[in-house]
Design a protein around this motif. Structure first.
Motif, short mmCIF file in Angstrom:
data_model
loop_
_atom_site.label_atom_id
_atom_site.label_comp_id
_atom_site.label_asym_id
_atom_site.label_seq_id
_atom_site.Cartn_x
_atom_site.Cartn_y
_atom_site.Cartn_z
N ASN A 99 1.02 -1.23 -0.03
CA ASN A 99 0.15 0.04 0.00
C ASN A 99 0.99 1.21 0.02
O ASN A 99 1.58 1.53 0.90
N PRO A 100 0.91 2.06 -1.01
CA PRO A 100 1.67 3.18 -1.06
C PRO A 100 1.49 4.37 0.03
O PRO A 100 2.43 5.02 0.36
N HIS A 101 0.39 4.43 0.50
CA HIS A 101 0.05 5.39 1.60
C HIS A 101 0.54 5.04 2.82
O HIS A 101 1.15 5.75 3.39
N PHE A 102 0.32 3.88 3.41
CA PHE A 102 0.54 3.24 4.56
C PHE A 102 1.73 2.31 4.83
O PHE A 102 2.38 2.02 5.71
N LYS A 103 2.35 2.05 3.61
CA LYS A 103 3.46 1.27 3.36
C LYS A 103 3.39 -0.29 3.93
O LYS A 103 4.32 -0.91 4.19
#
Length: 87
Positions: free
Chosen positions: A30-34
């Motif tokens: 997930n690019p937002h939460f990593k």
């Protein structure tokens, strides 16, 4: 939840399938939460053979409900027994 009148064969087959299932591979980030997660393809890869080996299949269809779409997920057994849920 909706289901066929009889569930004995479906329930036994599902128990056997689940006993052989492995966790889906966390193959995406997930690019937002990593955080890592398993995408739908990974989940289907993890369940397809155990379900098939035990006479089970999974389908998803859409239907119109009160002017909107409903997603219907159905677990089917080769005996004709089934279990469905709607979202």
């Amino acid at each position: 939840m909706l289901q066929s009148d009889n569930v004995n064969q479906r329930s036994g087959a599902l128990a056997k399938a689940q006993a052989t299932m492995k966790a889906a591979a966390f193959n995406k980030t997930n690019p937002h939460f990593k955080n890592k997660y398993a995408d739908l393809a990974s989940v289907l890869d993890a369940i397809r053979k155990p379900l098939s080996d035990n006479g089970l299949s999974l389908t998803q269809t859409t239907e119109m409900r009160q002017g909107g779409f409903a997603l219907v997920t159905t677990l089917r057994h080769s005996s004709g027994q089934w279990l469905a849920g709607e979202y």
